[in-house]
Design a protein around this motif. Structure first.
Motif, short mmCIF file in Angstrom:
data_model
loop_
_atom_site.label_atom_id
_atom_site.label_comp_id
_atom_site.label_asym_id
_atom_site.label_seq_id
_atom_site.Cartn_x
_atom_site.Cartn_y
_atom_site.Cartn_z
N GLU A 48 0.81 -1.23 0.00
CA GLU A 48 0.00 0.00 0.00
C GLU A 48 0.84 1.27 0.00
OE1 GLU A 48 -3.57 2.12 2.61
OE2 GLU A 48 -2.98 0.03 2.99
N MET A 49 1.97 1.28 0.73
CA MET A 49 2.73 2.51 0.90
C MET A 49 4.02 2.53 0.08
SD MET A 49 0.78 4.27 2.75
CE MET A 49 1.87 5.65 3.06
N THR A 50 4.17 1.61 -0.84
CA THR A 50 5.41 1.55 -1.62
C THR A 50 5.52 2.75 -2.55
OG1 THR A 50 5.36 -0.86 -1.58
CG2 THR A 50 6.77 0.18 -3.22
N GLU A 51 6.67 3.40 -2.54
CA GLU A 51 6.92 4.50 -3.47
C GLU A 51 7.36 3.94 -4.81
OE1 GLU A 51 8.68 8.44 -2.44
OE2 GLU A 51 10.31 7.75 -3.73
N ILE A 52 6.87 4.51 -5.87
CA ILE A 52 7.24 4.07 -7.21
C ILE A 52 7.71 5.25 -8.03
CG2 ILE A 52 5.56 2.19 -7.16
CD1 ILE A 52 3.85 3.84 -9.12
N LYS A 53 8.32 4.94 -9.16
CA LYS A 53 8.68 5.94 -10.15
C LYS A 53 7.86 5.67 -11.41
CE LYS A 53 13.42 6.81 -8.59
NZ LYS A 53 14.86 6.79 -8.96
N ILE A 54 7.31 6.72 -11.99
CA ILE A 54 6.48 6.61 -13.19
C ILE A 54 7.18 7.35 -14.31
CG2 ILE A 54 4.23 7.13 -14.20
CD1 ILE A 54 3.10 7.01 -11.33
N LEU A 55 7.40 6.65 -15.41
CA LEU A 55 8.19 7.21 -16.51
C LEU A 55 7.30 7.67 -17.67
CD1 LEU A 55 10.33 5.90 -14.71
CD2 LEU A 55 11.59 5.29 -16.77
N PHE A 56 6.23 8.38 -17.32
CA PHE A 56 5.37 9.08 -18.27
C PHE A 56 4.51 10.04 -17.45
CE2 PHE A 56 3.30 5.02 -17.25
CZ PHE A 56 2.08 5.43 -16.74
N PRO A 57 3.91 11.05 -18.07
CA PRO A 57 3.10 12.00 -17.27
C PRO A 57 1.91 11.28 -16.63
CG PRO A 57 3.66 12.94 -19.41
CD PRO A 57 4.06 11.49 -19.46
N PRO A 58 1.68 11.50 -15.33
CA PRO A 58 0.65 10.75 -14.62
C PRO A 58 -0.70 11.46 -14.54
CG PRO A 58 2.03 11.88 -13.04
CD PRO A 58 2.54 12.26 -14.41
N ASP A 59 -1.03 12.25 -15.57
CA ASP A 59 -2.27 13.03 -15.50
C ASP A 59 -3.52 12.16 -15.48
OD1 ASP A 59 -3.05 13.24 -18.79
OD2 ASP A 59 -0.94 13.05 -18.31
#
Length: 313
Positions: free
Chosen positions: A262-273
């Motif tokens: 639930e609390m895992t931080e992630i990286k997103i490699l595209f705009p998250p709109d």
């Protein structure tokens, strides 16, 4: 004989008419697999990339253009242009991506690169609002009107509502399996861009090419959503690379596909709109210092954005 006096002038005139004696200029869509052989060999020699398996899939985009000089059957130099329709700032834009820029060492310093770039850009200006490319040598492209841009990735947590995922079924796909490739290609018939801020409308060919090259990427398929989640684990961090689906799945489904707590931080490699979460932008830098450059109008310049790694070439 008197005519020999004029021979040097004739040779000079012919050289001006054809500045690269012994080479043949060709502009081709490469839809014929036989014509792609020289292209594959050139990229293998210069970049160590084997695109033979991708070429064999025969899913070549018909609007692709390869501007090249050939020495017999061998490709001496090449600059390619492929269509890359995108959503940019909420509007569909016809973009051309420059790729496969390569010259064999024996043919360098003869002006082939500049000649092919000028030919390619003349064509690009007729069909595309702007052009993009990735490079480790930005100084080569600035004289042609390209300017460097800073991409941003996004980090944080997704907002996951309790119970959203339900009895979610997740399948792991393998790009090496023909039936899985067919499933992936079928998803592009209904795909919506992953972002309205900066997202591709159609990139199935380069998408599969990148999957073949990056067998370490995870391909999590959600049959109920008809969604493919592309992700990887890197430096003990989960990185969401792309989503191919007719609509963005619930955040709980994405989190389950990414095997997140639930609390895992992630990286997103595209705009998250089109995602829901607490996410902040940070400048993105590749390991090999590849940067994005653009030529022409670019409505979202100065805002955080990133092209998904699945679309890079």
């Amino acid at each position: 004989m008197a005519w020999r006096r004029f021979l040097p002038a004739v040779v000079e005139l012919l050289s001006r008419m054809h500045p690269y004696p012994g080479l043949t200029y060709r502009c081709d869509d490469l839809t014929d697999p036989a014509k792609r052989v020289a292209w594959v060999e050139l990229l293998q020699e210069i970049f160590g990339i084997d695109l033979g398996p991708f070429s064999a899939l025969n899913i070549w985009p018909p609007d692709y253009r390869a501007f090249s000089y050939l020495d017999g059957e061998a490709m001496a130099a090449n600059v390619s242009l492929r269509p890359m329709p995108m959503m940019i700032g909420g509007r569909r834009v016809e973009v051309g991506q420059i790729q496969s820029v390569a010259t064999r060492p024996a043919y360098r310093r003869r002006g082939l690169f500049g000649d092919l770039m000028r030919r390619m850009l003349a064509e690009a200006d007729r069909h595309y609002e702007c052009q993009m490319l990735y490079t480790v040598s930005p100084d080569l492209y600035m004289p042609f009107g390209f300017r460097p841009l800073t991409e941003h990735y996004f980090r944080g947590q997704l907002h996951v509502a309790a119970g959203d995922a339900g009895d979610l079924r997740i399948e792991r796909l393998d790009i090496g399996r023909e039936e899985d490739r067919a499933t992936i290609l079928g998803l592009f018939n209904r795909r919506r861009p992953v972002s309205d801020h900066f997202g591709l409308c159609d990139d199935h060919a380069i998408f599969l090419a990148n999957l073949l090259a990056r067998r370490d990427w995870h391909l999590s398929f959600l049959p109920a959503e008809q969604a493919l989640i592309v992700w990887e684990q890197r430096d003990r961090t989960t990185r969401l690379l792309d989503i191919v689906a007719p609509r963005i799945p619930p955040m709980a489904s994405i989190a389950a596909a990414l095997e997140l707590s639930e609390m895992t931080e992630i990286k997103i490699l595209f705009p998250p709109d089109r995602l829901v979460g607490n996410l902040t932008a940070a400048p993105y830098k590749t390991d090999d210092n590849v940067i994005l450059m653009v030529r022409g109008p670019f409505a979202i310049e100065g805002t955080p954005f990133m092209l998904p790694p699945t679309a890079e070439s």
